[in-house]
Design a protein around this motif. Structure first.
Motif, short mmCIF file in Angstrom:
data_model
loop_
_atom_site.label_atom_id
_atom_site.label_comp_id
_atom_site.label_asym_id
_atom_site.label_seq_id
_atom_site.Cartn_x
_atom_site.Cartn_y
_atom_site.Cartn_z
N VAL A 79 5.24 4.32 3.67
CA VAL A 79 3.88 4.57 4.15
C VAL A 79 3.37 5.78 3.39
O VAL A 79 4.06 6.79 3.33
N GLU A 80 2.18 5.66 2.81
CA GLU A 80 1.58 6.78 2.08
C GLU A 80 0.24 7.10 2.72
O GLU A 80 -0.53 6.21 3.05
N LEU A 81 -0.02 8.41 2.89
CA LEU A 81 -1.24 8.85 3.56
C LEU A 81 -1.90 9.95 2.74
O LEU A 81 -1.27 10.97 2.44
N SER A 82 -3.15 9.70 2.34
CA SER A 82 -3.91 10.74 1.65
C SER A 82 -5.08 11.13 2.55
O SER A 82 -5.21 10.64 3.66
N THR A 83 -5.95 12.00 2.05
CA THR A 83 -7.04 12.49 2.89
C THR A 83 -8.03 11.40 3.28
O THR A 83 -8.69 11.50 4.30
N ASN A 84 -8.12 10.33 2.47
CA ASN A 84 -9.10 9.29 2.79
C ASN A 84 -8.56 7.86 2.75
O ASN A 84 -9.32 6.92 2.89
N SER A 85 -7.26 7.67 2.52
CA SER A 85 -6.73 6.30 2.50
C SER A 85 -5.29 6.25 3.00
O SER A 85 -4.62 7.27 3.09
N LEU A 86 -4.87 5.03 3.31
CA LEU A 86 -3.54 4.77 3.83
C LEU A 86 -2.96 3.59 3.06
O LEU A 86 -3.67 2.62 2.78
N ALA A 87 -1.68 3.67 2.69
CA ALA A 87 -1.03 2.57 1.98
C ALA A 87 0.27 2.23 2.69
O ALA A 87 1.01 3.12 3.12
N TYR A 88 0.53 0.93 2.83
CA TYR A 88 1.75 0.44 3.45
C TYR A 88 2.39 -0.54 2.49
O TYR A 88 1.75 -1.48 2.04
N LEU A 89 3.63 -0.29 2.12
CA LEU A 89 4.38 -1.10 1.16
C LEU A 89 3.65 -1.22 -0.17
O LEU A 89 3.61 -2.28 -0.80
N GLY A 90 3.01 -0.12 -0.59
CA GLY A 90 2.36 -0.08 -1.90
C GLY A 90 0.98 -0.68 -1.96
O GLY A 90 0.41 -0.81 -3.04
N GLN A 91 0.39 -1.06 -0.81
CA GLN A 91 -0.95 -1.64 -0.81
C GLN A 91 -1.83 -0.88 0.16
O GLN A 91 -1.41 -0.55 1.27
N LYS A 92 -3.07 -0.59 -0.26
CA LYS A 92 -4.00 0.13 0.61
C LYS A 92 -4.38 -0.74 1.80
O LYS A 92 -4.66 -1.93 1.66
N VAL A 93 -4.37 -0.12 2.98
CA VAL A 93 -4.74 -0.79 4.22
C VAL A 93 -5.54 0.17 5.08
O VAL A 93 -5.49 1.38 4.90
N SER A 94 -6.28 -0.39 6.04
CA SER A 94 -6.96 0.44 7.03
C SER A 94 -6.00 0.68 8.19
O SER A 94 -4.95 0.03 8.29
N PHE A 95 -6.34 1.60 9.07
CA PHE A 95 -5.48 1.88 10.21
C PHE A 95 -5.33 0.64 11.10
O PHE A 95 -4.25 0.37 11.64
N GLU A 96 -6.41 -0.15 11.25
CA GLU A 96 -6.35 -1.36 12.07
C GLU A 96 -5.42 -2.40 11.45
O GLU A 96 -4.60 -3.02 12.14
N ASN A 97 -5.51 -2.59 10.13
CA ASN A 97 -4.63 -3.55 9.45
C ASN A 97 -3.18 -3.06 9.45
O ASN A 97 -2.25 -3.87 9.56
N PHE A 98 -2.99 -1.76 9.33
CA PHE A 98 -1.65 -1.18 9.39
C PHE A 98 -1.03 -1.48 10.76
O PHE A 98 0.13 -1.88 10.86
N ASP A 99 -1.82 -1.30 11.80
CA ASP A 99 -1.35 -1.59 13.16
C ASP A 99 -1.00 -3.07 13.31
O ASP A 99 0.04 -3.41 13.88
N LYS A 100 -1.83 -3.95 12.78
CA LYS A 100 -1.57 -5.39 12.87
C LYS A 100 -0.33 -5.79 12.09
O LYS A 100 0.47 -6.60 12.54
N GLN A 101 -0.17 -5.22 10.89
CA GLN A 101 1.00 -5.56 10.07
C GLN A 101 2.29 -5.11 10.75
O GLN A 101 3.30 -5.83 10.70
N LEU A 102 2.28 -3.95 11.38
CA LEU A 102 3.48 -3.49 12.08
C LEU A 102 3.75 -4.30 13.33
O LEU A 102 4.90 -4.53 13.69
#
Length: 128
Positions: free
Chosen positions: A60-83
């Motif tokens: 999981v990678e977190l920058s000031t304006n984006s989030l990436a899960y398994l090397g792909q940018k996702v939103s917090f809602e999509n991150f929650d759904k994927q988990l």
């Protein structure tokens, strides 16, 4: 003729030794715990040992304006759904966080990971 026997009493010396060892252990461990609470929270760069990244680990990678899960940018809602759909709850998670990220965003990511029982976390830092 009957012999006078003295009643056998158990030797309690080893028991006393064990009690004193336990007492010393609890005294020493309670002193260390008090020192942990007095730590200053201003954190410097880390000089920790390197962690070997395995394919079995989730990233999981977190920058000031984006989030990436398994090397792909996702939103917090999509991150929650994927988990929520993930079957990999026991796998270790590598969390990379930019030093300028607001604490609220970090807590949000950690809350989502805890919600789905991801407890084996490693926070990656930059070596000095």
């Amino acid at each position: 003729m009957r012999k006078n026997r003295t009643p056998l009493t158990p030797d309690i010396t080893p028991l006393i030794d064990i009690v004193f060892i336990l007492l010393i252990f609890f005294i020493v461990s309670s002193v260390f715990k008090k020192e942990e609470l007095a730590l200053n929270l201003e954190l410097p760069n880390a000089s920790a040992k390197e962690l070997e990244v395995e394919i079995k680990q989730l990233t999981v990678e977190l920058s000031t304006n984006s989030l990436a899960y398994l090397g792909q940018k996702v939103s917090f809602e999509n991150f929650d759904k994927q988990l929520s759909n993930s079957i990999e709850h026991g796998k270790p998670v590598i969390v990379r966080i930019d030093k300028d990220v607001q604490y609220e965003r970090v807590v949000k990511v950690l809350d989502i990971l805890q919600k789905y029982s991801f407890h084996n976390l490693s926070l990656v830092t930059k070596s000095e």
